[in-house]
Enzyme design. Sequence first.
Site, PDB file in Angstrom:
ATOM      1  N   ASP A  14      45.224  62.909  44.134  1.00 32.11           N
ATOM      2  CA  ASP A  14      44.096  63.730  43.734  1.00 32.11           C
ATOM      3  C   ASP A  14      44.338  65.164  44.202  1.00 32.11           C
ATOM      4  OD1 ASP A  14      43.602  63.732  46.434  1.00 32.11           O
ATOM      5  OD2 ASP A  14      41.819  62.487  46.322  1.00 32.11           O
TER       6      ASP A  14
ATOM      7  N   ASP B 134      39.891  54.033  40.138  1.00 31.09           N
ATOM      8  CA  ASP B 134      40.281  53.930  41.547  1.00 31.09           C
ATOM      9  C   ASP B 134      39.026  53.917  42.396  1.00 31.09           C
ATOM     10  OD1 ASP B 134      40.103  56.592  43.541  1.00 31.09           O
ATOM     11  OD2 ASP B 134      39.792  57.018  41.411  1.00 31.09           O
TER      12      ASP B 134
ATOM     13  N   CYS C  97      40.427  30.977  43.732  1.00 31.45           N
ATOM     14  CA  CYS C  97      41.421  32.038  43.890  1.00 31.45           C
ATOM     15  C   CYS C  97      42.726  31.455  44.423  1.00 31.45           C
ATOM     16  CB  CYS C  97      40.887  33.106  44.839  1.00 31.45           C
ATOM     17  SG  CYS C  97      42.035  34.471  45.132  1.00 31.45           S
TER      18      CYS C  97
ATOM     19  N   CYS D 155      45.221  33.516  45.686  1.00 25.95           N
ATOM     20  CA  CYS D 155      45.909  34.553  46.454  1.00 25.95           C
ATOM     21  C   CYS D 155      46.431  33.977  47.769  1.00 25.95           C
ATOM     22  CB  CYS D 155      44.985  35.740  46.711  1.00 25.95           C
ATOM     23  SG  CYS D 155      43.776  35.511  48.041  1.00 25.95           S
TER      24      CYS D 155
ATOM     25  N   CYS E  95      43.626  32.910  50.250  1.00 25.19           N
ATOM     26  CA  CYS E  95      42.883  31.691  49.903  1.00 25.19           C
ATOM     27  C   CYS E  95      43.759  30.447  49.932  1.00 25.19           C
ATOM     28  CB  CYS E  95      42.232  31.863  48.531  1.00 25.19           C
ATOM     29  SG  CYS E  95      40.881  33.073  48.536  1.00 25.19           S
TER      30      CYS E  95
ATOM     31  N   HIS F  35      42.812  39.846  49.766  1.00 24.93           N
ATOM     32  CA  HIS F  35      42.014  39.072  48.814  1.00 24.93           C
ATOM     33  C   HIS F  35      41.242  39.976  47.854  1.00 24.93           C
ATOM     34  CE1 HIS F  35      39.272  36.085  47.152  1.00 24.93           C
ATOM     35  NE2 HIS F  35      38.309  36.956  47.406  1.00 24.93           N
TER      36      HIS F  35
END
Length: 377
Positions: free
Chosen positions: A93, A267, A305, A307, A310, A336
Amino acid sequence: MAVRYELIKVCKQSGARLGRLHTPHGTFETPMFMPVGTQATVKTMSPEELEEIGSGIILANTYHLYLRPGHEIVREAGGLHRFMNWNRGILTDSGGFQVFSLSPLRKITEEGVSFRSHISGEPLFLSPEKSIEVQNALGADIIMAFDECPPYPAEREYVRASLERTTRWAERCLKAHRRPQDQALFGIVQGGMYKDLREQSAKQLVAMDFPGYAVGGLSVGEPKELMYEILSHTTPLLPADKPRYLMGVGSPDALIEGVIRGIDMFDCVLPTRIARNGTTMTSQGRLVVRNARYARDFSPLDPECDCYTCRHYTRAYIRHLIKADEIFGLRLTTYHNLYFLTRLMERIREAIRKDRLLDFRDQFFARYYGEDPIKAF
């Protein structure tokens, strides 16, 4: 162009766009969510973990990197990609938002902004030319024009004067840009909550032919209904053959609603910030894992989930880590949450392919929020 947008499909049900963003460090499908790495790192996460999750572009912050370690050090290191060992896309930015949000004792002039470092109190000055100089040194694939983000609420005359100065600053940014061959400079549409001022800003910036456009000045405290109204009015004013980026938005409802309104890139610090407070996103809605009710809960954060978090750890263990101030707990919740939003964007893209994004929205909201999403999260 350093960055090129390729339109793949428009959802017949919603009008949302499926596309590809071609950058010097890879091609990434849109709509996409970009994790925020303010200090050239996404808090608690390694670049390897971000790649494992499927992140394509991450953000770094010009203001903070200008203060430390300094853009010249990053240049000497070979640019941000080498400095932080990240081989995919990076967006920086302009530093403008941080100047206005972190420096209450600031002075805005036509030349730029005088302010004091929030770290040392040292007097500093940031202009459009300086912002571009710093971003050229950092070497991100996408850089942003220096702008002022007006607060909400703000009087019409203040917003009008601010956006006109931001437009003049955008022209100066284009002239100062030294690396158009490998860094795409995006313009930022401002105008507050005034539709005619949004039209004025968009028209002037589109005439400058930036390779991409951001919508700034939303999600700054206004009601979500108003944010969606202004976004619905603004996005159609931007070129269909260039990427559209909504700055600072990351809640699941706003991501879906933003995509429906034609946005390609998002974002936000939300998923990482709430993770450090023990709040996670699950298929059934928010789960505050630090709460006492999970002390003996040996199930994963989200049974649906897959991931890393998890698959290997329970709510009880993660709660214990957070309560004990162990960094690993924050790493697990952050992993996560970023995984959750990355998969959400994948599901959004698949719904666009199948022309059923509105159906997907309704089903997701019913499970995640169980109520009006504008009042939740």
